[in-house]
Design a protein around this motif. Sequence first.
Motif: not given
Length: 187
Positions: A66-80
């Motif tokens: 689903a995620m071809r490239s990662w952004t820091f907000p996307n990373f933070l959402l999954i970490v949350a």
Amino acid sequence: MDTFRWISTVFSMILGLGVARLLASAVAVFRARRRAILDWVPMAWALFIFLQQLAFWWSMEELATAMRSWTFPNFLLIVALVLALFLAAALVLPPAEIEEGTNLRRHFEADGRWALIPIAAFNALAILANALFWNMDVLTLAEALNFALCLLPLIAFASPRPIQIAATLLYIPLGLYAFAELLPSHY
């Protein structure tokens, strides 16, 4: 190794710690079964936290596509999402050996019920993640299910015992349905 594999290592470590914490607490409850007063409500919530941990861990593979490239907000959402599951696992049951006469219901009322807030947060964040990562419309049956899975723990958290029991009993079939139907069967 692609970016997602590196990122998923962080998620897997936190999920693994949460699973280990929950299983260790469940073993402590089992060992105390003859000397403590057990309660099914926190055990039911612990079971669903465990199922959500497994389901999230299994469905992380979908993120790779689903995620071809990662952004820091996307990373933070999954970490949350992962941290919410960890916190729920850490709070729902007593953390160590349970002493003689301990009442699991009293523990849940005093400390364990705080696990219901991270469970609700996990399901609320899942709605956001579904919209962002999979372009899922919030007006679908799956999102209505996530909304119910978000609302019921909050009701159980804030309510007296009879309503807490009713919210838990409603969560059981919805949680089982979500686990069985919304989880990818294979990759």
